[in-house]
Design a protein around this motif. Structure first.
Motif, short mmCIF file in Angstrom:
data_model
loop_
_atom_site.label_atom_id
_atom_site.label_comp_id
_atom_site.label_asym_id
_atom_site.label_seq_id
_atom_site.Cartn_x
_atom_site.Cartn_y
_atom_site.Cartn_z
N LYS D 11 0.83 -1.21 0.00
CA LYS D 11 0.00 0.00 0.00
C LYS D 11 0.87 1.26 0.00
O LYS D 11 0.59 2.22 -0.73
CB LYS D 11 -0.95 0.00 1.21
N ALA D 12 1.92 1.26 0.83
CA ALA D 12 2.81 2.42 0.87
C ALA D 12 3.47 2.65 -0.49
O ALA D 12 3.59 3.79 -0.95
CB ALA D 12 3.87 2.22 1.95
N LEU D 13 3.88 1.56 -1.12
CA LEU D 13 4.53 1.66 -2.44
C LEU D 13 3.53 2.15 -3.50
O LEU D 13 3.85 3.01 -4.33
CB LEU D 13 5.12 0.30 -2.85
N HIS D 14 2.33 1.60 -3.44
CA HIS D 14 1.30 2.02 -4.39
C HIS D 14 0.94 3.50 -4.22
O HIS D 14 0.85 4.25 -5.20
CB HIS D 14 0.03 1.16 -4.23
N ASP D 15 0.71 3.90 -2.97
CA ASP D 15 0.32 5.30 -2.72
C ASP D 15 1.42 6.26 -3.16
O ASP D 15 1.14 7.36 -3.66
CB ASP D 15 0.03 5.49 -1.22
N CYS D 16 2.67 5.84 -2.96
CA CYS D 16 3.80 6.69 -3.37
C CYS D 16 3.85 6.79 -4.90
O CYS D 16 4.01 7.88 -5.45
CB CYS D 16 5.09 6.11 -2.81
N MET D 17 3.72 5.65 -5.57
CA MET D 17 3.70 5.65 -7.04
C MET D 17 2.59 6.57 -7.56
O MET D 17 2.81 7.38 -8.46
CB MET D 17 3.46 4.24 -7.57
N GLU D 18 1.42 6.45 -6.95
CA GLU D 18 0.28 7.25 -7.41
C GLU D 18 0.55 8.75 -7.19
O GLU D 18 0.28 9.57 -8.07
CB GLU D 18 -0.96 6.82 -6.61
N ALA D 19 1.08 9.10 -6.02
CA ALA D 19 1.37 10.51 -5.73
C ALA D 19 2.45 11.04 -6.68
O ALA D 19 2.37 12.20 -7.12
CB ALA D 19 1.82 10.66 -4.27
N ASP D 43 10.00 12.40 -10.09
CA ASP D 43 8.66 11.78 -9.97
C ASP D 43 8.57 10.51 -10.81
O ASP D 43 8.07 9.48 -10.36
CB ASP D 43 7.57 12.76 -10.45
N ARG D 44 9.04 10.63 -12.05
CA ARG D 44 8.99 9.47 -12.94
C ARG D 44 9.84 8.33 -12.38
O ARG D 44 9.43 7.18 -12.34
CB ARG D 44 9.50 9.85 -14.34
N GLU D 45 11.05 8.68 -11.98
CA GLU D 45 11.99 7.69 -11.44
C GLU D 45 11.38 6.97 -10.24
O GLU D 45 11.41 5.75 -10.15
CB GLU D 45 13.27 8.43 -11.01
N CYS D 46 10.84 7.75 -9.33
CA CYS D 46 10.31 7.19 -8.08
C CYS D 46 9.07 6.32 -8.35
O CYS D 46 8.92 5.25 -7.74
CB CYS D 46 9.98 8.33 -7.11
N ALA D 47 8.22 6.76 -9.26
CA ALA D 47 7.04 5.95 -9.62
C ALA D 47 7.47 4.59 -10.18
O ALA D 47 6.89 3.56 -9.84
CB ALA D 47 6.18 6.70 -10.64
N ASP D 48 8.50 4.62 -11.02
CA ASP D 48 8.97 3.35 -11.63
C ASP D 48 9.57 2.42 -10.58
O ASP D 48 9.33 1.21 -10.61
CB ASP D 48 9.99 3.64 -12.73
N VAL D 49 10.36 2.98 -9.69
CA VAL D 49 11.00 2.15 -8.65
C VAL D 49 9.93 1.57 -7.72
O VAL D 49 9.99 0.39 -7.36
CB VAL D 49 12.04 2.98 -7.86
N CYS D 50 8.96 2.38 -7.34
CA CYS D 50 7.89 1.89 -6.45
C CYS D 50 7.05 0.81 -7.13
O CYS D 50 6.68 -0.18 -6.51
CB CYS D 50 7.00 3.04 -5.98
N SER D 51 6.73 1.01 -8.40
CA SER D 51 5.94 0.03 -9.13
C SER D 51 6.68 -1.30 -9.23
O SER D 51 6.11 -2.37 -9.00
CB SER D 51 5.63 0.57 -10.53
N PHE D 52 7.96 -1.22 -9.56
CA PHE D 52 8.80 -2.44 -9.63
C PHE D 52 8.82 -3.15 -8.28
O PHE D 52 8.65 -4.37 -8.20
CB PHE D 52 10.23 -2.05 -10.04
N THR D 53 9.00 -2.38 -7.22
CA THR D 53 9.13 -2.97 -5.88
C THR D 53 7.80 -3.53 -5.41
O THR D 53 7.77 -4.57 -4.74
CB THR D 53 9.67 -1.92 -4.89
#
Lengths: 109, 109, 109, 109
Positions: D11-19, D43-53
């Motif tokens: 959930k934390a990873l998803h919420d971060c990706m979404e934000a 933002d793009r970098e962080c969304a990709d890393v969170c999605s992968f994780t």
């Protein structure tokens, strides 16, 4: 698509990805792993497509319709394959895939 | 990193991803698929990490060092696992993983 | 699809991803970045779709036709957007996107 | 990690990706988009890393520690950058990134 709808769609995609990855994991632990070959392949495929689409929803991609159509095809194929196996993880995965396909279809413009 | 170096790094990552996905595919076709369980898992993992990193190189990510360090860990683990199996696809995959780990290590700042 | 054809397809997808990520990077450095908004968005989208499809080719995905059709739609949209800007990186990106769309179309079964 | 913990982490990873993806989208719409250049990139970098994780958590990856460590680095960098801007989407993104970094750190073995 409003925020509540986006959340519903992302939840369906997330739950499907999770069920597919669990099924992938559990299938590889089964004694009859040879029988699970097709299931293992499609679980991976479906998890990847759902993960990709989940992020596409979160960035309001203008190509969401294309991605959702593909998602429906892959989710239905995964539901068909998993639905043939009695393992709990396969039956659960088939349910999540069917649900995800339904939700995706509803959001195709 | 200049363009020639970037190309070298992306080629190593691509070749490793390709070898891992081929090994994943071939392992699932083997009669002794139960013995290939660990190989199948790590092949998928390594292919995903290499694919992610290949794109990160192409966008000059400022976090490339972090990604490359992770890539080295996963590629070495994949090389260790695949190297234990005599199948041609496993031996080829182990070679590509070792080569990729070497190239990645060279480019860690 | 034989190995030579797979390599041709993966090369087109890789080159397109690379050109899109370079264009994304360069657009953000431009003084007239506001004018590049649409270009920046579609560059990211196209790079992600090409990267996903590149890996799908390497694992002989049974859903390759679906992915390639989507790729053609996104690559053509990216070529249209980038082709409207005179920056070298935009023109190069438009060329790579057109080429990638052509190659993808040829491999749709 | 039990199922409740996995859900918390995903959930934390998803919420971060979404934000991050929302912030990416909103930054590109701002009049002062030139000032948002670094924010858009991370933002793009962080969304990709969170999605992968997020997907790595769902498949119980044995390399989760490596991915979480990288995630912490990228989330903190994104929180630092977004935290410097007064836009609501930047402040919200900074909060989600900090929260995600905290949750990830807690789950590093």
């Amino acid at each position: 698509m409003n925020e509540i709808q986006k959340d519903e769609l992302m939840k369906a995609l997330h739950d499907c990805m999770e069920a597919c990855n669990r099924c992938f994991d559990e299938c590889l632990k089964e004694d009859d792993v040879k029988m699970m070959e097709a299931c293992i392949r499609i679980d991976r495929e479906c998890a990847d497509v759902c993960s990709f689409t989940e992020q596409a929803v979160s960035r309001d991609s203008p190509f969401l319709d294309e991605y959702l159509k593909t998602c429906v095809v892959v989710c239905k194929a995964c539901a068909d394959e998993c639905g043939q196996h009695d393992h709990d993880h396969c039956q659960h995965c088939a349910d999540m895939c069917k649900k995800c396909a339904d939700v995706c279809e509803r959001f195709i413009a």
